[in-house]
Write a protein that holds these residues in place. Structure first.
Motif, PDB file in Angstrom:
ATOM      1  N   PRO A   1       0.817  -1.215   0.000  1.00  0.00           N
ATOM      2  CA  PRO A   1       0.000   0.000   0.000  1.00  0.00           C
ATOM      3  C   PRO A   1       0.856   1.274   0.000  1.00  0.00           C
ATOM      4  N   LEU A   2       2.149   1.153   0.303  1.00  0.00           N
ATOM      5  CA  LEU A   2       3.019   2.331   0.355  1.00  0.00           C
ATOM      6  C   LEU A   2       3.686   2.624  -0.980  1.00  0.00           C
ATOM      7  N   CYS A   3       4.303   1.593  -1.596  1.00  0.00           N
ATOM      8  CA  CYS A   3       5.080   1.835  -2.816  1.00  0.00           C
ATOM      9  C   CYS A   3       4.468   1.187  -4.056  1.00  0.00           C
ATOM     10  N   GLY A   4       3.540   0.265  -3.909  1.00  0.00           N
ATOM     11  CA  GLY A   4       2.892  -0.365  -5.045  1.00  0.00           C
ATOM     12  C   GLY A   4       3.626  -1.573  -5.605  1.00  0.00           C
ATOM     13  N   ALA A   5       4.809  -1.901  -5.075  1.00  0.00           N
ATOM     14  CA  ALA A   5       5.556  -3.071  -5.546  1.00  0.00           C
ATOM     15  C   ALA A   5       4.950  -4.335  -4.937  1.00  0.00           C
ATOM     16  N   LEU A   6       5.292  -5.483  -5.508  1.00  0.00           N
ATOM     17  CA  LEU A   6       4.792  -6.745  -4.980  1.00  0.00           C
ATOM     18  C   LEU A   6       5.308  -6.968  -3.557  1.00  0.00           C
ATOM     19  N   MET A   7       4.461  -7.521  -2.715  1.00  0.00           N
ATOM     20  CA  MET A   7       4.857  -7.776  -1.322  1.00  0.00           C
ATOM     21  C   MET A   7       5.951  -8.841  -1.237  1.00  0.00           C
ATOM     22  N   ALA A   8       6.034  -9.712  -2.266  1.00  0.00           N
ATOM     23  CA  ALA A   8       7.070 -10.739  -2.284  1.00  0.00           C
ATOM     24  C   ALA A   8       8.459 -10.124  -2.380  1.00  0.00           C
ATOM     25  N   ASP A   9       8.570  -8.888  -2.889  1.00  0.00           N
ATOM     26  CA  ASP A   9       9.864  -8.214  -3.028  1.00  0.00           C
ATOM     27  C   ASP A   9      10.260  -7.457  -1.771  1.00  0.00           C
ATOM     28  N   HIS A  10       9.439  -7.431  -0.769  1.00  0.00           N
ATOM     29  CA  HIS A  10       9.696  -6.678   0.460  1.00  0.00           C
ATOM     30  C   HIS A  10      10.363  -7.548   1.522  1.00  0.00           C
ATOM     31  N   VAL A  11      10.967  -6.879   2.488  1.00  0.00           N
ATOM     32  CA  VAL A  11      11.534  -7.553   3.651  1.00  0.00           C
ATOM     33  C   VAL A  11      10.706  -7.104   4.854  1.00  0.00           C
ATOM     34  N   ILE A  12      10.179  -8.085   5.595  1.00  0.00           N
ATOM     35  CA  ILE A  12       9.402  -7.777   6.793  1.00  0.00           C
ATOM     36  C   ILE A  12      10.238  -8.174   7.993  1.00  0.00           C
ATOM     37  N   GLU A  13      10.555  -7.184   8.822  1.00  0.00           N
ATOM     38  CA  GLU A  13      11.357  -7.386  10.029  1.00  0.00           C
ATOM     39  C   GLU A  13      10.381  -7.465  11.206  1.00  0.00           C
ATOM     40  N   ARG A  14      10.140  -8.674  11.684  1.00  0.00           N
ATOM     41  CA  ARG A  14       9.159  -8.889  12.751  1.00  0.00           C
ATOM     42  C   ARG A  14       9.716  -8.414  14.080  1.00  0.00           C
ATOM     43  N   GLY A  15       8.913  -7.675  14.824  1.00  0.00           N
ATOM     44  CA  GLY A  15       9.313  -7.191  16.126  1.00  0.00           C
ATOM     45  C   GLY A  15       9.099  -8.257  17.191  1.00  0.00           C
ATOM     46  N   VAL A  16       9.821  -8.108  18.278  1.00  0.00           N
ATOM     47  CA  VAL A  16       9.708  -9.023  19.410  1.00  0.00           C
ATOM     48  C   VAL A  16       9.405  -8.187  20.641  1.00  0.00           C
ATOM     49  N   GLY A  17       8.406  -8.606  21.408  1.00  0.00           N
ATOM     50  CA  GLY A  17       8.058  -7.875  22.628  1.00  0.00           C
ATOM     51  C   GLY A  17       7.510  -6.500  22.297  1.00  0.00           C
ATOM     52  N   THR A  18       8.223  -5.457  22.732  1.00  0.00           N
ATOM     53  CA  THR A  18       7.766  -4.086  22.501  1.00  0.00           C
ATOM     54  C   THR A  18       8.382  -3.464  21.253  1.00  0.00           C
ATOM     55  N   THR A  19       9.172  -4.217  20.497  1.00  0.00           N
ATOM     56  CA  THR A  19       9.771  -3.717  19.267  1.00  0.00           C
ATOM     57  C   THR A  19       8.737  -3.809  18.140  1.00  0.00           C
ATOM     58  N   ALA A  20       8.617  -2.752  17.375  1.00  0.00           N
ATOM     59  CA  ALA A  20       7.630  -2.707  16.292  1.00  0.00           C
ATOM     60  C   ALA A  20       8.068  -3.566  15.110  1.00  0.00           C
ATOM     61  N   THR A  21       7.090  -4.073  14.371  1.00  0.00           N
ATOM     62  CA  THR A  21       7.367  -4.771  13.122  1.00  0.00           C
ATOM     63  C   THR A  21       7.613  -3.723  12.050  1.00  0.00           C
ATOM     64  N   ARG A  22       8.622  -3.951  11.199  1.00  0.00           N
ATOM     65  CA  ARG A  22       8.980  -2.966  10.174  1.00  0.00           C
ATOM     66  C   ARG A  22       8.903  -3.583   8.789  1.00  0.00           C
ATOM     67  N   LEU A  23       8.428  -2.794   7.846  1.00  0.00           N
ATOM     68  CA  LEU A  23       8.329  -3.209   6.455  1.00  0.00           C
ATOM     69  C   LEU A  23       9.362  -2.424   5.664  1.00  0.00           C
ATOM     70  N   HIS A  24      10.260  -3.132   4.971  1.00  0.00           N
ATOM     71  CA  HIS A  24      11.295  -2.489   4.170  1.00  0.00           C
ATOM     72  C   HIS A  24      10.924  -2.654   2.701  1.00  0.00           C
ATOM     73  N   CYS A  25      10.604  -1.530   2.040  1.00  0.00           N
ATOM     74  CA  CYS A  25      10.261  -1.561   0.630  1.00  0.00           C
ATOM     75  C   CYS A  25      11.523  -1.737  -0.203  1.00  0.00           C
ATOM     76  N   PRO A  26      11.389  -2.378  -1.373  1.00  0.00           N
ATOM     77  CA  PRO A  26      12.558  -2.542  -2.253  1.00  0.00           C
ATOM     78  C   PRO A  26      12.960  -1.187  -2.838  1.00  0.00           C
ATOM     79  N   PRO A  27      14.230  -1.070  -3.257  1.00  0.00           N
ATOM     80  CA  PRO A  27      14.646   0.198  -3.889  1.00  0.00           C
ATOM     81  C   PRO A  27      13.809   0.452  -5.140  1.00  0.00           C
ATOM     82  N   ALA A  28      13.498   1.716  -5.367  1.00  0.00           N
ATOM     83  CA  ALA A  28      12.665   2.083  -6.511  1.00  0.00           C
ATOM     84  C   ALA A  28      13.440   1.876  -7.811  1.00  0.00           C
ATOM     85  N   ALA A  29      12.761   1.315  -8.793  1.00  0.00           N
ATOM     86  CA  ALA A  29      13.391   1.112 -10.100  1.00  0.00           C
ATOM     87  C   ALA A  29      13.451   2.446 -10.836  1.00  0.00           C
ATOM     88  N   VAL A  30      14.603   2.754 -11.384  1.00  0.00           N
ATOM     89  CA  VAL A  30      14.795   4.044 -12.060  1.00  0.00           C
ATOM     90  C   VAL A  30      14.687   3.893 -13.536  1.00  0.00           C
TER      91      VAL A  30
END
Length: 79
Positions: free
Chosen positions: A50-79
């Motif tokens: 929903p942020l960059c429009g790229a396929l979710m399969a190309d993203h890296v999801i960093e799952r949080g543990v405890g009070t650490t938030a889960t983070r979504l890393h979008c792939p670099p934009a194609a130029v």
């Protein structure tokens, strides 16, 4: 609209039961659903971000543990 259903709060002790006993004939039971049968949800085969429009399969999801938030890393934009 006045409900013709039997009042489930009849005979229940307590202040909130008395409040519910008063309002139930006016409000009736909770309205649940959309009023017709609906199809079960089918997840998309290739969801997009929903942020960059790229396929979710190309993203890296960093799952949080405890009070650490889960983070979504979008792939670099194609130029």
């Amino acid at each position: 609209m006045v409900s013709k259903l039997p009042n489930p709060w009849t005979g229940q002790p307590g202040f909130w039961a008395a409040v519910n006993r008063f309002f139930y004939p006016i409000a009736g039971p909770a309205a649940v659903g959309i009023g017709r049968p609906e199809e079960p949800y089918v997840a998309p085969a290739d969801p997009t971000c929903p942020l960059c429009g790229a396929l979710m399969a190309d993203h890296v999801i960093e799952r949080g543990v405890g009070t650490t938030a889960t983070r979504l890393h979008c792939p670099p934009a194609a130029v």
